[in-house]
Design an enzyme around this catalytic site. Structure first.
Site, PDB file in Angstrom:
ATOM      1  N   LYS A   2       0.838  -1.194   0.000  1.00 44.34           N
ATOM      2  CA  LYS A   2       0.000   0.000   0.000  1.00 44.34           C
ATOM      3  C   LYS A   2       0.882   1.258   0.000  1.00 44.34           C
ATOM      4  O   LYS A   2       2.100   1.167   0.246  1.00 44.34           O
ATOM      5  CB  LYS A   2      -0.932  -0.056   1.220  1.00 44.34           C
ATOM      6  CG  LYS A   2      -1.914  -1.249   1.183  1.00 44.34           C
ATOM      7  CD  LYS A   2      -2.816  -1.274   2.412  1.00 44.34           C
ATOM      8  CE  LYS A   2      -3.768  -2.462   2.389  1.00 44.34           C
ATOM      9  NZ  LYS A   2      -4.686  -2.460   3.571  1.00 44.34           N
ATOM     10  N   TYR A   7     -12.011  -2.903  -3.493  1.00 41.88           N
ATOM     11  CA  TYR A   7     -12.602  -3.050  -2.158  1.00 41.88           C
ATOM     12  C   TYR A   7     -14.133  -3.036  -2.211  1.00 41.88           C
ATOM     13  O   TYR A   7     -14.780  -2.637  -1.233  1.00 41.88           O
ATOM     14  CB  TYR A   7     -12.089  -1.939  -1.240  1.00 41.88           C
ATOM     15  CG  TYR A   7     -10.701  -2.202  -0.674  1.00 41.88           C
ATOM     16  CD1 TYR A   7     -10.400  -3.405  -0.028  1.00 41.88           C
ATOM     17  CD2 TYR A   7      -9.701  -1.235  -0.745  1.00 41.88           C
ATOM     18  CE1 TYR A   7      -9.139  -3.639   0.507  1.00 41.88           C
ATOM     19  CE2 TYR A   7      -8.430  -1.470  -0.204  1.00 41.88           C
ATOM     20  CZ  TYR A   7      -8.156  -2.672   0.420  1.00 41.88           C
ATOM     21  OH  TYR A   7      -6.920  -2.900   0.964  1.00 41.88           O
ATOM     22  N   ASN A  61      -1.982  -0.343   7.546  1.00 43.58           N
ATOM     23  CA  ASN A  61      -1.399  -1.682   7.733  1.00 43.58           C
ATOM     24  C   ASN A  61      -0.518  -2.151   6.574  1.00 43.58           C
ATOM     25  O   ASN A  61      -0.115  -3.313   6.521  1.00 43.58           O
ATOM     26  CB  ASN A  61      -2.469  -2.706   8.122  1.00 43.58           C
ATOM     27  CG  ASN A  61      -3.505  -2.942   7.037  1.00 43.58           C
ATOM     28  OD1 ASN A  61      -3.411  -2.376   5.952  1.00 43.58           O
ATOM     29  ND2 ASN A  61      -4.478  -3.786   7.325  1.00 43.58           N
ATOM     30  N   HIS A  73      -1.584  -5.639   1.407  1.00 47.31           N
ATOM     31  CA  HIS A  73      -2.817  -6.347   1.071  1.00 47.31           C
ATOM     32  C   HIS A  73      -2.464  -7.725   0.531  1.00 47.31           C
ATOM     33  O   HIS A  73      -1.477  -7.881  -0.186  1.00 47.31           O
ATOM     34  CB  HIS A  73      -3.608  -5.591  -0.006  1.00 47.31           C
ATOM     35  CG  HIS A  73      -4.689  -6.424  -0.628  1.00 47.31           C
ATOM     36  ND1 HIS A  73      -5.919  -6.589  -0.023  1.00 47.31           N
ATOM     37  CD2 HIS A  73      -4.718  -7.184  -1.754  1.00 47.31           C
ATOM     38  CE1 HIS A  73      -6.661  -7.403  -0.772  1.00 47.31           C
ATOM     39  NE2 HIS A  73      -5.957  -7.776  -1.829  1.00 47.31           N
ATOM     40  N   GLU A  91      -8.851 -10.155  -8.305  1.00 44.04           N
ATOM     41  CA  GLU A  91      -7.852  -9.103  -8.100  1.00 44.04           C
ATOM     42  C   GLU A  91      -6.765  -9.136  -9.174  1.00 44.04           C
ATOM     43  O   GLU A  91      -6.299  -8.087  -9.633  1.00 44.04           O
ATOM     44  CB  GLU A  91      -7.235  -9.237  -6.705  1.00 44.04           C
ATOM     45  CG  GLU A  91      -8.216  -8.850  -5.599  1.00 44.04           C
ATOM     46  CD  GLU A  91      -7.746  -9.230  -4.204  1.00 44.04           C
ATOM     47  OE1 GLU A  91      -8.565  -9.115  -3.276  1.00 44.04           O
ATOM     48  OE2 GLU A  91      -6.576  -9.626  -4.033  1.00 44.04           O
TER      49      GLU A  91
END
Ligand code: DAT
Ligand code: MG
Length: 150
Positions: free
Chosen positions: A11, A51, A114, A117, A128
């Site tokens: 990310k 998402y 965080n 992914h 994805e």
């Protein structure tokens, strides 16, 4: 053996914190094969697709904003149980619950930062990979395969 594939993202915070090499190193040392890799600055629409299952959540808007805050590194890793093992290597969604030695435990504190992914199922991995790599991924024989698999 039965190779699977998983889509992983570093990310924007992970990229800016220089964690790209660390992630690639962990997955390659594990024995997974890198079959897709690129840096991309995704659009809002692209992230909303990624998402889509979380669109009703209260944190959705801030999640999309965070994911748009800079480039992400998208990867496809191939290997036995790539999805399941990839999730183990990431750790729990909230870094406070992540087991020591996992990426999120070792490098993150906040659930909203965080850093990484990973696909959570074989079906989501497929979706994805289609989303992040519409051009397709690469197919090659890894020279170390005979050392990694029985
Ligand atoms: P994961 O990334 O472990 O697959 P998820 O798919 O449930 O977790 O959620 C996607 C991301 O959304 C997650 O990495 C961080 C953020 N997120 C999840 N739950 C959250 C919450 N309760 N508050 C804030 N952000 C959250
Ligand atoms: Mg998820």
């Amino acid at each position: 053996h039965h190779s699977g594939v998983a889509c992983h993202l570093i990310k924007p915070d992970g990229v800016l914190r220089n964690l790209t090499a660390e992630v690639i190193n962990r997955f390659t040392r594990k024995g997974f094969k890198l079959v897709g890799l690129k840096m991309v600055t995704p659009s809002k629409e692209h992230l909303e697709k990624h998402y889509a299952d979380l669109s009703s959540k209260g944190f959705f808007a801030s999640l999309i904003e965070y994911m748009q805050s800079g480039p992400v590194v998208a990867m496809v890793w191939e290997g036995d149980n790539a999805v399941k093992t990839g999730r183990v290597m990431l750790g729990a969604t909230h870094p406070k619950d992540s087991a020591p030695g996992t990426l999120r435990a070792d490098f993150a504190i906040d659930i909203g930062r965080n850093c990484f992914h990973g696909s959570d199922s074989v079906e989501s991995a497929k979706a994805e990979i289609a989303l992040w790599f519409p051009e397709g991924v690469n197919s090659y024989k890894h020279p170390l395969e005979g050392l990694i698999y029985e």
